[in-house]
Design an enzyme around this catalytic site. Structure first.
Site, PDB file in Angstrom:
ATOM      1  CD  GLU A 194     -29.671 -23.800  13.019  1.00 50.69           C
ATOM      2  OE1 GLU A 194     -29.122 -24.391  12.093  1.00 50.69           O
ATOM      3  OE2 GLU A 194     -30.737 -24.192  13.551  1.00 50.69           O
ATOM      4  CG  ASP A 211      -2.176  -0.787   1.026  1.00 51.90           C
ATOM      5  OD1 ASP A 211      -2.764  -0.664  -0.053  1.00 51.90           O
ATOM      6  OD2 ASP A 211      -2.560  -1.551   1.931  1.00 51.90           O
TER       7      ASP A 211
HETATM    8  C1  LIG Z   1      -1.677  -9.970   8.598  1.00 53.12           C
HETATM    9  C2  LIG Z   1      -0.935  -9.047   7.674  1.00 53.12           C
HETATM   10  C3  LIG Z   1      -1.649  -8.092   6.985  1.00 53.12           C
HETATM   11  C4  LIG Z   1      -0.989  -7.243   6.107  1.00 53.12           C
HETATM   12  N1  LIG Z   1      -1.725  -6.310   5.443  1.00 53.12           N
HETATM   13  C5  LIG Z   1      -1.101  -5.467   4.585  1.00 53.12           C
HETATM   14  C6  LIG Z   1      -1.828  -4.490   3.862  1.00 53.12           C
HETATM   15  O1  LIG Z   1      -3.058  -4.369   3.998  1.00 53.12           O
HETATM   16  N2  LIG Z   1      -1.154  -3.703   3.005  1.00 53.12           N
HETATM   17  C7  LIG Z   1       0.194  -3.800   2.837  1.00 53.12           C
HETATM   18  O2  LIG Z   1       0.743  -3.055   2.069  1.00 53.12           O
HETATM   19  N3  LIG Z   1       0.906  -4.697   3.514  1.00 53.12           N
HETATM   20  C8  LIG Z   1       0.293  -5.548   4.369  1.00 53.12           C
HETATM   21  N4  LIG Z   1       1.025  -6.479   5.034  1.00 53.12           N
HETATM   22  C9  LIG Z   1       2.463  -6.605   4.747  1.00 53.12           C
HETATM   23  C10 LIG Z   1       3.293  -5.764   5.691  1.00 53.12           C
HETATM   24  O3  LIG Z   1       3.132  -4.420   5.404  1.00 53.12           O
HETATM   25  C11 LIG Z   1       4.740  -6.155   5.503  1.00 53.12           C
HETATM   26  O4  LIG Z   1       4.831  -7.505   5.823  1.00 53.12           O
HETATM   27  C12 LIG Z   1       5.640  -5.407   6.418  1.00 53.12           C
HETATM   28  O5  LIG Z   1       5.590  -4.066   6.175  1.00 53.12           O
HETATM   29  C13 LIG Z   1       7.070  -5.927   6.358  1.00 53.12           C
HETATM   30  O6  LIG Z   1       7.838  -5.340   7.379  1.00 53.12           O
HETATM   31  P1  LIG Z   1       8.657  -6.184   8.441  1.00 53.12           P
HETATM   32  O7  LIG Z   1       9.427  -5.230   9.265  1.00 53.12           O
HETATM   33  O8  LIG Z   1       7.782  -7.077   9.161  1.00 53.12           O
HETATM   34  O9  LIG Z   1       9.602  -7.003   7.480  1.00 53.12           O
HETATM   35  P2  LIG Z   1      10.376  -8.347   7.771  1.00 53.12           P
HETATM   36  O10 LIG Z   1       9.447  -9.483   7.575  1.00 53.12           O
HETATM   37  O11 LIG Z   1      11.080  -8.291   9.050  1.00 53.12           O
HETATM   38  O12 LIG Z   1      11.421  -8.294   6.586  1.00 53.12           O
HETATM   39  C14 LIG Z   1      10.986  -8.322   5.268  1.00 53.12           C
HETATM   40  C15 LIG Z   1      12.144  -8.222   4.288  1.00 53.12           C
HETATM   41  O13 LIG Z   1      12.698  -6.918   4.330  1.00 53.12           O
HETATM   42  C16 LIG Z   1      14.110  -6.973   4.427  1.00 53.12           C
HETATM   43  N5  LIG Z   1      14.535  -5.821   5.215  1.00 53.12           N
HETATM   44  C17 LIG Z   1      13.905  -5.326   6.297  1.00 53.12           C
HETATM   45  N6  LIG Z   1      14.537  -4.204   6.706  1.00 53.12           N
HETATM   46  C18 LIG Z   1      15.572  -4.021   5.893  1.00 53.12           C
HETATM   47  C19 LIG Z   1      16.587  -3.032   5.825  1.00 53.12           C
HETATM   48  N7  LIG Z   1      16.638  -2.028   6.669  1.00 53.12           N
HETATM   49  N8  LIG Z   1      17.509  -3.141   4.848  1.00 53.12           N
HETATM   50  C20 LIG Z   1      17.472  -4.167   3.974  1.00 53.12           C
HETATM   51  N9  LIG Z   1      16.531  -5.122   3.990  1.00 53.12           N
HETATM   52  C21 LIG Z   1      15.591  -5.042   4.932  1.00 53.12           C
HETATM   53  C22 LIG Z   1      14.398  -8.289   5.099  1.00 53.12           C
HETATM   54  O14 LIG Z   1      15.659  -8.738   4.747  1.00 53.12           O
HETATM   55  C23 LIG Z   1      13.296  -9.174   4.572  1.00 53.12           C
HETATM   56  O15 LIG Z   1      13.692  -9.759   3.369  1.00 53.12           O
HETATM   57  C24 LIG Z   1       0.411  -7.342   5.931  1.00 53.12           C
HETATM   58  C25 LIG Z   1       1.129  -8.302   6.640  1.00 53.12           C
HETATM   59  C26 LIG Z   1       0.469  -9.146   7.500  1.00 53.12           C
HETATM   60  C27 LIG Z   1       1.231 -10.193   8.255  1.00 53.12           C
END
Ligand SMILES: Cc1cc2nc3c(=O)[nH]c(=O)nc-3n(C[C@H](O)[C@H](O)[C@H](O)COP(=O)(O)OP(=O)(O)OC[C@H]3O[C@@H](n4cnc5c(N)ncnc54)[C@H](O)[C@@H]3O)c2cc1C
Ligand code: FES
Ligand code: FES
Length: 1452
Positions: free
Chosen positions: A1274, A370
């Site tokens: 129901e 997004d």
């Molecule tokens: C239930 C659920 C609902 C979601 N709904 C949406 C939604 O509605 N819209 C949407 O857009 N997204 C959605 N997402 C996705 C979510 O936005 C992304 O999963 C999230 O932003 C990833 O961030 P993280 O920190 O968890 O990444 P991580 O899972 O920790 O890492 C993801 C990747 O990024 C890399 N990385 C992280 N930081 C760095 C850095 N600083 N430098 C280099 N590489 C890096 C890592 O190596 C890895 O490969 C959803 C996810 C879930 C689980």
């Protein structure tokens, strides 16, 4: 940087207690650690993907920049324990407990009746608790936001919100959309009896009784962690697991060094992208680098021209930063920030936003991202760092496409992101459309930016980027370049749309399918952007003297601009108070809290998988078929058995008794009938080992033919599960001769997943003596589990005891299936001699167990011009799946209930259950009624359209009015039905609002409102007397306490609470004397499934009987000492050797049905109701909002109005899900894709109607049932269809205005895709070149242009008196790839029946075609298995996820 071979100690706190983990495994999640290691089972597993919120806990950390303690909610299933170094975790157990002190959040959610099954409750409590830690007096909007990521399948959310609202700043009444009125003020027009009655209550709890929130009482942040944070450890910490090493450097330099050394190792931040990929896609990373302690990644800097945000900042933090900047800067500079904020409002849940990092989001480059489309058009740049130094790259289309030249090098990390300010003459917007408003991945999203030459409307720069339309975020760079220098006018708009569609090509493929819809959104979004910018330009250009004159956009078209804001639901519940003479101590009729409410809220309520590990316990995982119809050629278990910890693999050969039935095997033998059928089961020491082992089992298949998935194919192959069921009355053929008009049509209703929050689970404990087994199981029917285990193991039933403490939601899905899981686990227990625990993952649960039957219905209705229906002929087909299960009964119930509330003299109803190669569909709340009656009501709508009358007039005209007989000749009195209908019209001010809706529609072109009122006659119970019997056992102990046991199971519907209310009244003692501990086959044998809305009725009669027997025995003692106490009487009874234990029995309501004659008295009684719903749709996106719903239900004398209203609300919201968002998606090979909350959308808290009123009909009685109450489990489900019909009403208004046929295929669910495509307009037909001077803003639609592609749909033609419905295939436009939007027989969908490519997604529900002779049947049909498979080649597949079969035949 050397990586030490020994693990460091992982230190964190849980509920104020220090945890030191010396062997922390990076693969272990916080959820698993809490549940297994710390035995804190209040935190629940329900999806494991961050999508349901059941595992929500609070994490507290000290922010190194602000030095403040930050509290945030997270989903524990995605939190690796290694990420918790230095953090404090609070779980529901740390918030409060019944044993010590309840927290106000816990107290209020329980006392506001916000818990039913209670499985979601700890997660709800934690989300609310975290909110209050940060905002002790939150706004209602903050509350809604905090709970948006927590799913509840039972309550319908309204009572949960009600409990949360008690903490909010006082709201100004119910703020009925600015009218200044409150829904409690019933207005002058309200002539209903509900409005006039003085004995009507509107409160279900007493707010004044709640203890106040005292923030000083909360757990403090552990001082030790504070000290650790003040003097942070700079050393690299390493945690070695079995397969994965976690390295957490203490300095930025070390991080860069480690990244250079392990370039392939991902950085792990929120784990919301890595975690799900590791779990479901099998991604594996031996080394994980955690930069959690690197403060450089959290730096935020503001400059004059932009904002730099550290890549480590969480999305929640980014939201705060952007909001702050927006409040500080002039509007023109914050266009990009506003657009980002708009998407951050709907992106995932609060929990995910708290965990996910900006860097992780950007680098993950999900095609649905997004934020990336907005960052890309906003010219954001990425600041990269490595040991080599720093550099900047643009967040460009090339970066998003993953081009190596535009990407990070493996040793680089993203340090921060720079987002420039926007400038004057620049506009940035964001667009998004998802299956539902909140907590859903977008179908398509977009970021759009335009910069004009100063003082003009000449485009100087333009960028448009889309998500969801390809494998990556896609930029429409070429189109944008070609539009530079153009004026912002309609010619540009027209050209832009065509260019965009050319460039953003979806040639027959897009993630998630839905190609035509996505293409339409591509241009619809641009149209919205065009209008938005036009409005802004008009404001800006006005002061310039020689500026162009802009045509005024009529107000009607401006409705395209407004989004649907999230609104906090309001409403009122009304019920009749108890008689003023009723003793205070008598709880019957009072809104008593669910017995387990407080335990749900504290996490102390024990569910099946919360039972502590038993000695020598082993875990089981199921191996399922990957083929839909095949011979099993070989099964190779060798590799699985080599895995450490694996103890055995259970196959059909290990079953000592019977392996299910011939047509419905527990474990497959020789042949599989669907993807997901259970073939064998691995038993291992841990669940992780068992799951790893199933991947190693190699199964070779030889594919068979014909494979049948759809109803259409089943009809073609004559593939049915049982004979046709038919009811007929009058002379239908003759009646058709005499009517003014006849309409024929088709209705398609998709299936539904139960989505109980607690997946299927069972624990089997073999005893050492006499082959005895104790089985703890989450089931609606323990006797069936007991019986199945007995026949499977070939041991007598009396050796097997099934225990059901409580069930985390059933909805019919835990009637038949638990017996299969129980029996397979029991075989494992018998073979290994160990206790076996089997807990299904959400993915497996959804794959293996079937759900609601999809339905295809054809109708022919004959009527007079005044709307009086004279003849109705309905034929229904349901998709039964691969085994009989409940399909025959569902067909029968469907046919019996089809007439709903209508008296039609000449009727013919026919129904058949199709045998297909899908998992067997089964019982589901409403048992065929919600699908079948949609056909009847659609038929009414079609008649209304043809008569030019509103549907409610046709309903009224044809409704039962006087004492009468149904089609099956059962007599009934419809008085309450009529009362419900009239009350509903009155309380909803229907007639006024119908006029208001019409006014609104006249004034708005792109938004339309619709309103519908639906009556309901719902029959309760099973169609057999023996299924209505019930028993109870009541013991009085010598201290006066009473133990009540009965045959019903607590599924969340409050049956135990009601039973104690009954016992309390009968024994005349307070409820505090009474207790229920569990349902057990050892205390009450031969029980009937808790289903068919009748559990409380029948078991209540049994409890009443037992209590009356006991009281009778006590009578002489009481007479002798009337002033004595209960305890004294009991003591005396014991002394006098009077038995203080009694069995109560209820022989059952009489019910039977003679299908030969088509006559009977199949149902003990009916529940009547009516619902009125109003919605507004966005014709450009297909989104809708629910403006208001009013429900009136005839509960007669409710045993417990809080519980009954809870059942109505919960069922209504579940029904709304069925009819609007819940869509099962399959591959062409019959593999269910939608296997979790991210792909399968059940309603969330944001889906509750903005105004939601529920009333129980006052002064209604029935002599038949206990205390004149009614079973309401129901019936509310079908009332959800009022939302469906309101949506179709709005769609019809749009189509009428666009001069398109008002008739269209009725297809449920009415998803945004369906709504958008049904509101056919220029954008749905965009690729066609339109005639000149054909304005997009003001003109009529193009459908009249010859040669223009038609949208697919059902068109009616009149031949004499007969309207014939015919499916018209949308004409295929080159490059549109319409084959992708096929439904594999979902029926009604564009391109129905066409074959899809393997990676395309379809909705496989129903469909119809010409019948062909090659019979193939199972179950009750003659010629069973006639069409057994013909080999058609061999495939070699590994294990899969599959589904079993077998189950009793009873309704749910
Ligand atoms: C239930 C659920 C609902 C979601 N709904 C949406 C939604 O509605 N819209 C949407 O857009 N997204 C959605 N997402 C996705 C979510 O936005 C992304 O999963 C999230 O932003 C990833 O961030 P993280 O920190 O968890 O990444 P991580 O899972 O920790 O890492 C993801 C990747 O990024 C890399 N990385 C992280 N930081 C760095 C850095 N600083 N430098 C280099 N590489 C890096 C890592 O190596 C890895 O490969 C959803 C996810 C879930 C689980
Ligand atoms: S179990 Fe964690 S979010 Fe569903
Ligand atoms: S009470 Fe919420 S899922 Fe059952």
């Amino acid at each position: 940087m050397p990586c030490p071979s020994r693990s460091d100690e992982l230190v964190f706190f849980v509920n104020g207690r220090k945890v030191i983990e010396r062997n922390a495994d990076p693969e272990v999640t916080l959820l698993s650690f809490l549940r297994k290691n710390l035995r804190l089972t209040g935190t629940k597993y329900a999806c494991g993907r961050g999508g349901c919120g059941a595992c929500t806990v609070m994490v507290s950390k000290r922010d190194p920049t602000s030095q403040e303690i930050r509290h945030f909610s997270v989903t524990a299933c995605l939190v690796p324990i290694c990420s918790l170094y230095g953090a404090a975790v609070t779980t529901v157990e740390g918030v409060g407990s019944i044993k010590t002190r309840l927290h106000p959040v816990q107290e209020r959610i329980a006392k506001s009746h916000g818990t039913q099954c209670g499985f979601c409750t700890p997660g709800m409590v934690m989300s609310m608790y975290t909110l209050l830690r940060n905002h002790p007096q939150p706004s209602e909007e903050q509350l809604l936001e905090a709970l948006a990521g927590n799913l509840c399948r039972c309550t319908g959310y309204r009572p949960i919100l009600a409990s949360g609202k008690t903490f909010c700043l006082e709201s100004n009444g119910c703020q009925q959309k600015g009218t200044g009125k409150c829904c409690l003020d019933l207005g002058e027009n309200d002539s209903s009896s509900l409005g006039r009655k003085s004995d009507i209550c509107t409160e279900l709890f007493v707010k004044e009784e709640f203890q106040p929130l005292d923030p000083t009482q909360e757990l403090i942040f552990p001082p030790e962690l504070l000290r650790m944070a003040e003097d942070p450890e700079k050393r690299t910490l390493t945690f070695h697991g079995e397969r994965v090493t976690w390295i957490s450097p203490g300095t930025f330099k070390d991080l860069l060094e480690l990244k250079a050394k392990h370039p392939e190792a991902p950085l792990i931040l929120g784990n919301t992208s890595l975690g799900p990929a590791m779990r479901s896609k099998g991604h594996f990373h031996p080394i994980l680098l955690s930069p959690a302690r690197i403060s450089e990644l959290n730096v935020v800097s503001k400059t004059n021209d932009g904002l730099t945000i550290g890549a480590g900042c969480s999305l929640a933090h980014v939201k705060d930063i952007l909001a702050e900047r927006v409040s500080e800067l002039p509007e023109e500079k914050t266009q990009t920030y506003r657009a980002l904020l708009k998407h951050l409002k709907s992106l995932a849940s609060q929990q995910i936003q708290n965990m996910a990092s900006l860097g992780g989001h950007i680098i993950s480059r999900h095609s649905y991202s997004d934020l990336n489309p907005i960052l890309a058009v906003g010219n954001a740049t990425l600041n990269l760092t490595s040991e080599e130094g720093t550099r900047r790259i643009p967040l460009s289309e090339h970066f998003l496409a993953g081009l190596a030249s535009a990407d990070l090098k493996p040793e680089e990390i993203l340090e921060s992101v720079y987002i420039p300010h926007s400038q004057k003459w620049e506009f940035v917007s964001a667009f998004r459309q998802a299956q539902c408003q909140q907590n859903a991945l977008p179908d398509v999203n977009a970021g759009m930016r335009v910069l004009f030459k100063e003082g003009t409307d000449i485009i100087e720069d333009l960028s448009i980027t889309y998500g969801g339309v390809g494998a990556a975020t896609v930029s429409a760079h070429k189109s944008c370049q070609q539009l530079l220098g153009r004026q912002w006018d309609e010619l540009m708009l027209d050209e832009a749309c065509r260019r965009l569609l050319d460039e953003v090509s979806l040639p027959g493929w897009a993630p998630g399918g839905r190609v035509e819809f996505k293409r339409t959104l591509v241009v619809s979004f641009f149209f919205k952007f065009y209008l938005q910018v036009l409005q802004e330009l008009k404001k800006l250009i006005k002061p310039f003297p020689n500026s162009r004159h802009y045509p005024e956009i009529s107000d009607r078209f401006l409705s395209a601009l407004e989004d649907f804001p999230g609104t906090v639901p309001q409403g009122v519940r009304r019920y009749q108070s108890v008689d003023s003479h009723q003793p205070l101590q008598d709880p019957v009729g009072r809104p008593i809290m669910h017995l387990s409410g407080l335990k749900h809220a504290t996490g102390e309520a024990e569910f099946c998988d919360d039972i502590p590990m038993v000695d020598k316990e082993l875990h089981m995982a199921l191996v399922t078929s990957t083929s839909a119809y095949a011979k099993i050629v070989s099964i190779d278990l060798s590799k699985a058995l080599e895995i450490p910890g694996v103890v055995d693999v259970i196959t059909a050969k290990d079953i000592p008794g019977t392996n299910g039935t011939e047509d419905d095997k527990l474990l497959a033998v020789d042949e599989v009938l669907c993807v997901g059928q259970i073939i064998c089961a691995v038993v291992a020491e841990t669940d992780v080992q068992a799951k790893r082992a199933i991947e190693k089992i190699k199964i070779t298949y030889e594919e068979l033919e014909p494979i049948i998935f759809t109803i259409e194919d089943a009809i073609k192959h004559n593939s049915f599960l049982c004979p046709e069921k038919k009811l007929e009355q009058g002379n239908i053929e003759e009646a058709f001769e005499k009517v003014d008009q006849i309409v024929e049509g088709e209705v398609h209703v998709g299936g539904q997943e139960h989505f109980y929050m607690e997946t299927q689970r069972v624990l089997v404990i073999p005893k050492t003596e006499d082959k005895e087994l104790d089985i703890y199981v989450s089931t609606q029917d323990p006797a069936h589990v007991q019986k199945t285990v007995s026949s499977t193991l070939n041991i007598p039933i009396n050796r097997i005891t099934c225990h059901v403490k409580r069930v985390g939601g059933g909805f019919g899905g835990k009637i038949g299936r638990p017996a299969v899981f129980g029996a397979i686990a029991a075989v494992g227990a018998l073979k290994t001699g160990h206790p076996i625990r089997l807990v299904l993952d959400r993915e497996d649960d959804m794959l293996i167990t079937g759900g609601r039957h999809p339905l295809f219905g054809k109708y022919k209705v004959g009527f007079m011009n005044n709307g009086r229906i004279k003849a109705l002929d309905i034929e229904c087909f349901i998709n039964g799946g691969c085994t009989l299960d409940d399909s025959e009964l569902v067909t029968e119930f469907l046919i019996l209930k089809l007439e709903n509330a209508y008296k039609i003299r000449n009727l013919r109803f026919r129904g058949r259950a199709c045998l297909t190669n899908l998992p067997s569909n089964t019982a589901f709340r409403g048992f065929g009624f919600p699908q079948g009656t949609l056909v009847t009501e659609s038929c009414i709508t079609a008649v209304a359209a043809k008569c030019g009358l509103p549907p409610e007039k046709i309903r009224e005209k044809n409704m039962y009015r006087t004492v009468d007989k149904t089609i099956y000749k059962q007599a009934f009195n419809p008085e309450s039905l009529i009362r419900c209908w009239n009350e509903c019209l009155d309380t909803s001010s229907f007639n006024n609002r119908r006029m208001q809706v019409e006014e609104f529609n006249k004034k708005n072109y792109w938004k339309k409102r619709g309103i519908a009122v639906i009556p309901m006659k719902f029959s309760v119970g099973f169609a057999a007397t023996s299924y209505h019997q019930a028993a109870a056992l009541v013991h009085i102990y010598t201290d006066g306490s009473v133990l009540v046991t009965h045959g019903g199971n607590e599924l969340g519907q409050g049956i135990h609470t009601k039973m104690l209310q009954v016992a309390s009244r009968e024994l005349k003692i307070p409820m505090s004397y009474l207790h229920i501990c569990e349902t057990s086959t050892a205390t009450v044998p031969n029980t009937i499934a808790t289903a068919a809305s009748i559990g409380a009725d029948t078991n209540g009669r049994a409890v009443q009987n037992a209590c009356q027997i006991l009281l009778k025995r006590l009578e002489p003692i009481i007479k002798k000492n009337p002033e004595g106490t209960w305890e004294e009487w009991i003591e005396a009874a014991f002394e006098q050797r009077i038995s203080l234990s009694a069995t109560g029995y209820f022989r059952g309501y009489k019910a039977f049905m003679d299908w030969e004659k088509g006559e009977g008295d199949p149902f003990p009684y009916y529940v009547y109701g009516a619902a009125c719903s109003e919605v507004e749709i966005d014709c450009l996106t297909g989104a809708h909002k629910k403006i208001r719903t009013d429900i009136i239900m005839d509960a007669c004398c409710s045993l417990n109005p809080a519980i009954d209203i809870g059942q109505i609300e919960g069922a209504f919201i579940q029904g709304m899900g069925l009819y609007t968002t819940e869509e099962l998606k399959y591959s062409p090979e019959g593999v269910l894709y939608s296997r979790g909350p991210d792909e399968y959308k059940i309603p969330t808290i944001s889906d509750v109607p903005e105004e939601f009123n529920v009333s129980l009909l006052p002064s209604s009685h029935t002599p038949l049932t206990i205390y004149s109450s009614k079973g309401l489990g129901e019936s509310g489900m079908f009332l959800g269809s009022s939302v469906f019909f309101a949506i179709t009403d709005a769609v019809a208004a749009a189509r009428k205005e666009r001069d398109i046929a008002e008739d269209f295929t009725v297809k449920s669910p009415a998803t945004p895709e369906w709504v958008r495509m049904a509101c056919a307009d220029r954008f749905t037909d965009m690729p066609e070149k339109r005639p000149e001077n054909d304005s997009l803003l003001n003109s009529a639609p193009t459908h009249e242009h010859p040669g223009r592609p038609q949208p697919s749909g059902f068109n009616f033609r009149r031949r004499g008196r007969v309207w014939e419905g015919e499916w018209v295939e949308g004409s295929v436009r080159k490059g549109l790839g319409t084959d992708v939007s096929n439904f594999l027989g979902t029926g009604g969908g564009p391109g129905e029946g066409r074959r899809m490519k393997p990676d395309q997604i379809s909705r496989l529900d129903s469909g119809v075609g010409a019948a062909a002779p090659a019979a193939r049947s199972r179950g009750g049909c003659p010629g069973r298995n006639a069409g057994r498979g013909v080999p058609r080649g061999s495939t070699d597949g590994g294990s899969g996820r599959g589904r079993p079969s077998s189950s009793p035949v009873r309704p749910g």
